[in-house]
Each structure stands twice: as C-alpha cells, then as structure tokens.
Motif scaffolding. Structure first.
Motif, short mmCIF file in Angstrom:
data_model
loop_
_atom_site.label_atom_id
_atom_site.label_comp_id
_atom_site.label_asym_id
_atom_site.label_seq_id
_atom_site.Cartn_x
_atom_site.Cartn_y
_atom_site.Cartn_z
N ARG A 37 26.66 -24.19 -76.51
CA ARG A 37 27.43 -25.22 -77.20
C ARG A 37 28.84 -24.72 -77.50
N GLU A 38 28.96 -23.43 -77.86
CA GLU A 38 30.28 -22.86 -78.11
C GLU A 38 31.12 -22.88 -76.84
N ASP A 84 25.13 -30.39 -78.16
CA ASP A 84 24.83 -30.70 -79.57
C ASP A 84 23.40 -31.26 -79.70
N LYS A 126 32.21 -26.26 -76.21
CA LYS A 126 33.26 -26.61 -77.16
C LYS A 126 34.61 -26.07 -76.69
N LEU A 129 29.64 -31.19 -74.21
CA LEU A 129 29.52 -30.78 -75.60
C LEU A 129 28.44 -31.60 -76.33
#
Length: 648
Positions: free
Chosen positions: A328-329, A419, A332, A415
C-alpha cells in the motif's frame, strides 16, 4: 317357664355360644371380655320411690311477678298428685322440671336459661323403700350441695357435689346402684371415628317422664327404648345383649371407618404419586438442560481446536497485513508521483504559453534591442529570439495530458485496491483475535466446570429418591377382612342370649299388652280392641276393626297409650318381682294434646283408679284447672294457683 329361664346361668350361656362358634369356652370369654361384654346376672328386687317434699328459694326478676320466692310443698305421698292453675304459664312445668333436676342432677329444658339465677336454694326429700333421703342444693346457680340420708332426726351425708357435672354424677351413681340399673352403651359414628356413648341415669330416668305429644312409647330416646323396656321389665341378660350389640356396632363402624380411611389413604397416595411424577418430570427437564461431563470434555477439546485455528489465522493475517502495508505504501508513492507528473505537465504547458506569448524588444542581459528583421529571421528559423536556441517541437500536449491522467487513475485504483486489501486483512486479524478470545473463554469456563463438583449429581440423587418413593407408594395395602372371627362369636352370642330370654320376654310382653289395652280403654281410647307390644317397643293395635300403630295416632292418643304402657310395665314387673322402675311418673299437660273433655276426664279418672290399684305408684300431673281434675284429686293432693296467682 319364667322360673326355668331365670335358672339359666352364665356358664350355660357361654357353653352354648362356644359350641355354636366351635371355639373353646375360655376363648369365647376372652373374645367377649376384649369387647367389653359381661355376662353377669342382674335380677333386681324392685324398689319404690316416693317424693315427699319439694322446696326452693330465690328471686323472680323482670316484669312478671317480681320479688322473692320461698316455695314449699310438703307431705307428698303415693297416688295421684295434680299441679293446676286457672291460667297458663304459672310455673306448672317448672315444678316437674325441678323434681327431675333433683332426681337426676341435670337441669333440663324445663328450667330454661332465663331462670338460671332465679333459684338460690333447692331441696327435695324422697324415700326409697321407706329409707328417707334429702337432696339439698345450697347454691342452685353454681350447683353446690349434698345428698343426705335421714335417720330419724339425724342427717347423714351420703355424698356432696360442687358443680353441674358433679351433681349429675352423684345422682346417677346413687340411683343406678340403688335400683340395680346397668349403663346402656351405644357405639355411634362421629365423622372420622367411632365413639362409645354411655347412657346412665339421666337417660334411663326418661321412663318416669311423659311429655306432651310423645314420639316414643317408652322413654324419650328411640335408640334406647327397647333396651330400657327390657331392663325395667327385668328381662335377664339384656345388658349382655346390649354390650354385644354395642360391640358389633363398634366393629362395624370401625371397619367402615377403616375402609374409609383406607380409601382416603389411597386417594392421598394417588395424589402424592401424581405430585412425585410432576417432580420427577421437572428434575429430568433440569438434568436434560445440564451438560454431562463427557460432553463438557468434548466441548473443551473443540474450544482448544477453535483457539488454535483462530491463532493460525491471526498469524497468517498479521503476516499478510505487513506485506499489504508495504504494498500500500508503494501504491501510495506511485499515486503521489503520477499526480505530481500530471501537475508539473500542466504547470509547464501553462508557463510555455506565457513565455511564448511574450514579444521581447531587447536582450535581458545586455539590453541590445531586437529589430524586426531579426525577429522575422528567428521566426523563420524557429530559434529563440533571445538565446538563439532552436525550438523543439512540443508534440501533442492533449495526448500527453491524457496519458498522465490515465497514469494517475491507474495509480489511484492500485492504491484503493491496496487499501481494501489491507482493510480486509485487518478485519480478518480482528476476527481471528475475537475467535481466539471466545474459544479461550469457553475453554476456561469448561475447565472450571469440570474442576467443580457436578451440579447434576444432587439432582440425580433426588431423582433416584423420588422414583423409589413412587414405587413404594404404588404398592396397594391389603383390604381388611369383611367379617372377623370376633364378629362371628358376637353374632352367635347375640342369637344364643336372645333365645335364652325370649320365652320370658314374650310372656312378659303378652301380660303387658293385655294391661295396655285395659288401661288405654280406661284412659279414653275406647276404640282400641287389641294391643300387642313387640320386643322393639313398637305397639301394634287393632282399632275399629283395622290395624294401627303407635306412631300413627293423634297426639292425645299417643300420650294416653304411653301412660298406659309405662304403668303396665311397672305393674307387670312389680307383680313378677323382676322390674326396676321406681314407680314415679311425671306427666306434663296431657290435656294440651287436643283431647276432648270426655277423654280427658277418662284419663284423669283412670289415673286415679290405677294409682289406687298400685299402692306404691306416685303420679304427678300438670293441667289447667277444671272440674275433672278437682273432681278426682282431693284438695290436699292438689297444688292450685287460682285466678291470676302463680304457683311460686
């Protein structure tokens, strides 16, 4: 015949009973004794009673002739005595009641409760076979006094009393002993138990009383009439038969009550069984709702398995969540870069449009001015007017921007996907933790339950106890036998004893019956043609050519028939030397029974004649004053309240 029957002794009777019962004589004695039956000869010698005086003091209260009372009626003797008044309610019946009170010790209905405090002292003298006695009541309210024996001028205390019960017991004991009377016992059913009901002098003295409109031919109590008649006639062994009959009634009532109690017990047992069955059903429902130890152990293993499985899911979810966090990072960062590129592209295009729209006139460094020729040459060569650098072609900016937008959208979708992935993995981890805690709690609860004593154990013990009690209550009790050996002996004893005295009784009753017919006709029952007194005191008659009975007669005829029967029994018993009747009659208001003057006159005249024929007979009669009474009763034998006067 009578003499032969008198010679039948107790041993002979008991031997006959034993033979018919096929029992040993001692065995028969034991059975009879066990039930209170006594075979004792009781041939009494008649004793003659004569009331010689009546006196009392007191005080009348209220509106009717109030004031002190001091009454005395003395020098009384055998024969017909009359108590009369010109008006009713002048105390005639009360005088007879006071005599009976002194004779029996019991204040009867003739002395009503409103007179409870009227009489202060009461004294009556009488003779019994010439021996004089005096009943002295010094306190008539509390009933305290003495029975005296009078010898010349001496008064010797025979007994004393200080209560109503004591007075009654004293007079009963005195007359029962003096007249050779035996207590009559009946056994009665009093609801839940049988009771022996003794009848002593208070009851037996009813043979001396003749009230208006009598219901019974002899005495005042139907259940005792036959036995009282036999006793006063002097029929032997009647008391033994009375005891036998009472014993049989006692056994019958006790058997009936035992059967009733057995049925009540059975009903209670059935009701209790139903209650126990309901309790058993409730316990079984409780036990069904309680887990067994085996099931608890299975559930504990399942809880441990669920805990381990949830723990594994948690570890997997935590690992996956760590990777998902990194992914997820990265998504992002990619999303942020795409958005930055698009923003920079847009800013660059905007700047170029601004700078290209500029038209410089000189060099910003050296301030050299640009002429038109140079401007046209640079435009033609596609070079920068300031620095001369050839201009690069820009391509298609719209397509470039669209590409950058697509990159931003793709990065944003990536993203969002990361999430969602991270959120799902977090939820999976939370669910695994919840399942672990639940499984751990279940396991601890089950471990605690297994470590403690089982709550089902006391319920199982109670269930076993109730089932055993139900089985015990289900056993039926044996029914008592319908007829016992004792009953058979008593039945035989009754038949043998009755057979022993029946010839004498029949002989006596035949003689009494003839006298009843004679006396009743003399007393005014002129239509009577024949009278037959039966052993049960029923009087069967022939009147006007038809059959009749005592109970179907008018009140006046019943009164005259009862007087005739009582005097006939007294005379026959006296003549045979067998009876126990003391020879005193208290006749209350015979003229009140719708008796015509001629019949009333015949009754009084007949009583006067019979009283002369039986020298010891003493008759007290109450009546309204009339010519008949005054014509047959001498003035000295008459207690008379004239006009509005009272007798006392």
């Amino acid at each position: 015949m009578a003499d032969e029957i008198k010679r039948v002794d107790a041993n002979t009777l008991l031997t006959k009973i034993a033979e018919k019962a096929r029992r040993d004589v001692d065995d028969v004695r034991s059975v009879l004794a066990r039930h209170g039956v006594s075979y004792k000869p009781a041939i009494a010698v008649p004793k003659h009673l004569c009331i010689t005086s009546l006196a009392f003091t007191g005080e009348k209260k209220g509106q009717t002739a109030p004031g002190p009372v001091d009454f005395a009626w003395r020098d009384l003797s055998p024969g017909l005595m009359a108590i009369v008044s010109d008006r009713n309610f002048r105390g005639k019946t009360t005088l007879l009641a006071l005599m009976r009170w002194c004779l029996t010790g019991r204040r009867g209905k003739g002395v009503p409760t409103e007179f409870a405090e009227t009489f202060h002292t009461l004294t009556m003298t009488f003779t019994l076979d010439g021996q004089a006695y005096e009943v002295e009541v010094t306190d008539a309210v509390a009933q305290v006094g003495t029975l005296w024996r009078l010898d010349g001028g001496n008064r010797l205390a025979q007994d004393a009393f200080s209560s109503p019960d004591g007075f009654e017991a004293m007079m009963s004991g005195f007359f029962m002993g003096q007249l050779g009377l035996q207590m009559l016992v009946t056994h009665v059913d009093r609801g839940d138990k049988g009771v022996d009901q003794p009848h002593d002098w208070v009851w037996l003295s009813g043979a001396m009383v003749i009230e208006p409109a009598p219901d019974n031919l002899f005495g005042n109590y139907q259940a005792l009439g036959a036995r009282m008649m036999q006793m006063y006639l002097g029929v032997p062994w009647t008391n033994a038969v009375n005891d036998v009959q009472a014993a049989q009634t006692r056994i019958e009532i006790e058997g009936r009550q035992a059967a009733s109690e057995t049925e009540r017990t059975r009903e209670r047992r059935r009701a209790r069984i139903e209650e126990i069955e309901a309790e058993i059903a409730g316990l079984r429902r409780k036990l069904a709702g309680l887990p067994s130890a085996e099931k608890q152990r299975v559930d504990l293993a399942d809880a441990n398995r669920r805990f381990a499985e949830a723990q594994g899911r948690l570890r997997s979810a935590v690992r996956s969540l760590a990777v998902a966090t990194e992914d997820r990072e990265a998504a992002k960062h990619a999303h942020d870069a795409a958005r930055r590129d698009l923003r920079e592209f847009r800013e660059g295009r905007a700047a170029k449009r601004v700078f290209r729209s500029l038209d410089p006139v000189c060099c910003p460094r050296c301030d050299e001015k640009f002429d038109d020729e140079r401007k046209q040459a640079n435009h033609h060569d596609q070079t920068c007017l300031v620095c001369g650098t050839p201009e690069r072609p820009e391509g298609n900016p719209t397509q470039q921007e669209a590409g950058l937008k697509d990159a931003v959208a793709a990065a944003e979708q990536g993203l969002t996907s990361q999430d969602r992935r991270k959120e799902a993995l977090g939820k999976a981890a939370d669910a695994a933790r919840t399942d672990m805690r639940r499984a751990e709690s279940d396991a601890r609860t089950l471990e605690t339950a297994l470590a403690e004593p089982s709550s089902a154990y006391p319920l199982e013990l109670e269930l076993a106890r109730l089932e055993a009690r139900k089985e015990e209550l289900g056993v039926e009790e044996a029914k008592p036998p319908e007829t016992t050996d004792d009953q058979k002996v008593l039945q035989i004893a009754e038949r043998v004893t009755k057979a022993a005295y029946k010839p004498l009784q029949d002989d006596l009753l035949a003689e009494v019956s003839a006298l009843i017919k004679d006396y009743a006709v003399r007393f005014g029952v002129v239509s009577l043609e024949e009278a037959k007194l039966l052993g049960n005191t029923n009087l069967r008659m022939r009147k006007n050519g038809g059959e009749a009975y005592f109970g179907t007669q008018t009140e006046g005829e019943r009164a005259r028939l009862k007087i005739a029967a009582t005097i006939a029994i007294i005379k026959v018993a006296e003549r045979r030397g067998l009876g126990r009747h003391p020879g005193v009659l208290l006749i209350d208001s015979p003229g009140s029974n719708e008796m015509v003057d001629r019949d009333y006159s015949n009754l009084i005249a007949g009583l006067a004649e019979v009283a002369k024929e039986i020298p010891h007979l003493q008759v007290f009669v109450t009546a309204a004053s009339n010519d008949t009474i005054r014509g047959h009763v001498p003035r000295e034998r008459l207690l008379y309240a004239e006009g509005d006067e009272y007798l006392w």
